[in-house]
Design a protein around this motif. Sequence first.
Motif, PDB file in Angstrom:
ATOM      1  N   ASP A 103       0.842  -1.193   0.000  1.00 50.15           N
ATOM      2  CA  ASP A 103       0.000   0.000   0.000  1.00 50.15           C
ATOM      3  C   ASP A 103       0.880   1.248   0.000  1.00 50.15           C
ATOM      4  O   ASP A 103       1.750   1.410   0.870  1.00 50.15           O
ATOM      5  CB  ASP A 103      -0.903  -0.011   1.236  1.00 50.15           C
ATOM      6  N   GLY A 121       0.267   4.380   0.693  1.00 52.77           N
ATOM      7  CA  GLY A 121       0.132   5.221   1.882  1.00 52.77           C
ATOM      8  C   GLY A 121       0.930   4.688   3.052  1.00 52.77           C
ATOM      9  O   GLY A 121       1.683   5.420   3.701  1.00 52.77           O
ATOM     10  N   LYS A 122       0.787   3.372   3.325  1.00 57.24           N
ATOM     11  CA  LYS A 122       1.508   2.760   4.451  1.00 57.24           C
ATOM     12  C   LYS A 122       3.013   2.823   4.231  1.00 57.24           C
ATOM     13  O   LYS A 122       3.786   3.101   5.152  1.00 57.24           O
ATOM     14  CB  LYS A 122       1.058   1.300   4.603  1.00 57.24           C
ATOM     15  N   VAL A 154       4.235   6.333   4.882  1.00 53.63           N
ATOM     16  CA  VAL A 154       4.215   6.626   6.321  1.00 53.63           C
ATOM     17  C   VAL A 154       5.465   6.054   6.988  1.00 53.63           C
ATOM     18  O   VAL A 154       6.124   6.723   7.797  1.00 53.63           O
ATOM     19  CB  VAL A 154       2.939   6.048   6.983  1.00 53.63           C
ATOM     20  N   ASP A 155       5.812   4.811   6.637  1.00 47.93           N
ATOM     21  CA  ASP A 155       7.007   4.168   7.201  1.00 47.93           C
ATOM     22  C   ASP A 155       8.268   4.936   6.830  1.00 47.93           C
ATOM     23  O   ASP A 155       9.162   5.118   7.665  1.00 47.93           O
ATOM     24  CB  ASP A 155       7.113   2.721   6.715  1.00 47.93           C
ATOM     25  N   LYS A 157       8.443   8.116   8.904  1.00 50.63           N
ATOM     26  CA  LYS A 157       8.837   7.840  10.293  1.00 50.63           C
ATOM     27  C   LYS A 157      10.344   7.660  10.417  1.00 50.63           C
ATOM     28  O   LYS A 157      10.952   7.994  11.443  1.00 50.63           O
ATOM     29  CB  LYS A 157       8.127   6.578  10.797  1.00 50.63           C
ATOM     30  N   ASP A 176      -5.295   9.136  -0.343  1.00 48.69           N
ATOM     31  CA  ASP A 176      -5.926   9.238   0.970  1.00 48.69           C
ATOM     32  C   ASP A 176      -5.071  10.130   1.863  1.00 48.69           C
ATOM     33  O   ASP A 176      -3.922  10.433   1.567  1.00 48.69           O
ATOM     34  CB  ASP A 176      -6.159   7.861   1.596  1.00 48.69           C
ATOM     35  N   GLU A 177      -5.670  10.551   2.980  1.00 49.19           N
ATOM     36  CA  GLU A 177      -4.998  11.509   3.862  1.00 49.19           C
ATOM     37  C   GLU A 177      -3.713  10.937   4.441  1.00 49.19           C
ATOM     38  O   GLU A 177      -2.742  11.657   4.660  1.00 49.19           O
ATOM     39  CB  GLU A 177      -5.955  11.926   4.984  1.00 49.19           C
ATOM     40  N   LYS A 178      -3.701   9.629   4.670  1.00 50.69           N
ATOM     41  CA  LYS A 178      -2.505   8.963   5.207  1.00 50.69           C
ATOM     42  C   LYS A 178      -1.320   9.158   4.263  1.00 50.69           C
ATOM     43  O   LYS A 178      -0.215   9.514   4.690  1.00 50.69           O
ATOM     44  CB  LYS A 178      -2.818   7.472   5.385  1.00 50.69           C
ATOM     45  N   PHE A 179      -1.571   8.941   2.963  1.00 48.92           N
ATOM     46  CA  PHE A 179      -0.513   9.092   1.971  1.00 48.92           C
ATOM     47  C   PHE A 179      -0.090  10.557   1.856  1.00 48.92           C
ATOM     48  O   PHE A 179       1.100  10.886   1.883  1.00 48.92           O
ATOM     49  CB  PHE A 179      -0.988   8.581   0.604  1.00 48.92           C
ATOM     50  N   SER A 215      -0.398  12.972   3.955  1.00 51.10           N
ATOM     51  CA  SER A 215       0.280  13.410   5.183  1.00 51.10           C
ATOM     52  C   SER A 215       1.739  12.981   5.186  1.00 51.10           C
ATOM     53  O   SER A 215       2.631  13.750   5.564  1.00 51.10           O
ATOM     54  CB  SER A 215      -0.445  12.824   6.402  1.00 51.10           C
ATOM     55  N   SER A 216       1.990  11.748   4.735  1.00 59.09           N
ATOM     56  CA  SER A 216       3.368  11.247   4.709  1.00 59.09           C
ATOM     57  C   SER A 216       4.218  11.999   3.681  1.00 59.09           C
ATOM     58  O   SER A 216       5.400  12.266   3.914  1.00 59.09           O
ATOM     59  CB  SER A 216       3.386   9.741   4.428  1.00 59.09           C
TER      60      SER A 216
END
Length: 391
Positions: free
Chosen positions: A297, A299-300, A303-304, A307, A325-328, A330-331
């Motif tokens: 994914d 987005g995930k 995010v990793d 981090k 999506d917001e997760k992607f 945002s990262s």
Amino acid sequence: MEEKKVKKQDSVCTVAKKCGGCVYQGMPYKEQLKRKQKQEEQLLKKFCKVSPIIGMKDPYYYRNKVHAVFDRDRRGNIISGTYQANTHRVIAVEDCMIEDKKSQEIIRTIRHLLKSFKIKTYDEDTGYGLLRHVMVRRGFQTGEIMVILVLGSPILPSKNNFIKALRKEHPEITTIILNVNDKQTSMVLGEKEKVIYGPGFIRDTLCGCTFRISPQSFYQVNPVQTEVLYQTAMEYAGLQGKESVIDAYCGIGTIGMVAAKQAKHVLGIELNKDAVRDAKMNAKENQMNNIEFRQGDAGKFMVDMAKKHQKVDVVFMDPPRAGSDEKFLSSVAQMGPKKVVYVSCNPVTLARDLKYMVKHGYKVEKIQPVDMFPFCDHVENVVLMSKAGKR
């Protein structure tokens, strides 16, 4: 009155009203582009000036992927065509003005062969019959052609003779696949497939790279305008050979491989396992050592990376119609690449995502609409965003 005459003369499709696929049938192409430009400006001009839409010199027969559903009419005659909008009623189509001519010829040949081979068309109501759909994919640059026969059960009677008869009429066919869809579903392709002729894939060339296309691989359906789309994306990225690049939602690696010719390193991220397999094969066949692909994914994955405080210079993103999506997003904002190049097939979700990026430190620099689908209401856009203070 004069305007009505022009529109009537321009209406070249006999089933336009029944089919519903081409909402702009009967409208001069220049007028279509004006309407699309207005639509884009209404949604996107608040971010920056929207460049004039890039149209096609010849807006006909551009689709390199043609799908036909098979059925019988009230008299029992075999027909092939498309579902009427919002129904499962089949509209017979002899000549679609936006689909590749050669692919349509092959579908007509298959329709004529069914009777002599005593192959029944599938009935959705009873579940009786064999042939449900035919899909033809053609490499416009290579000339390679894939035929996918979608069956309700796994056995095609007189398979070898059927292949021989079909290739006698169309020797340019390079591969034929049986796809089994035995479920009550609106999906065209089933999960099981078997290659019955050729290698099981075709190749095509785009922006100087060769791509391997499997039956279920995503590949843009208008290769002429795809070159325009990707060249615009590369121009916006302004790669100089030193950049670290991410190609999110990379599919079979098209954008990433074009970028790899001008970047230091490219990382492609894609959820679909088959697409990742094809992407890796494509990089190998094009002898590209500065690009790698990861399955997962987007987005995930981003995010990793955020981090771990990993940095990249440019992010290309080409999400599906639902947008990102917001997760992607945002990262991406956390990683802070100098440039983000967003390739979008839906201006509504694009506007939503741009609003988020502007709130999180990015400025929209350029927006270029590209008419990928003449006579239809979809428009693709290439957008350049830059990090505030990093231009």
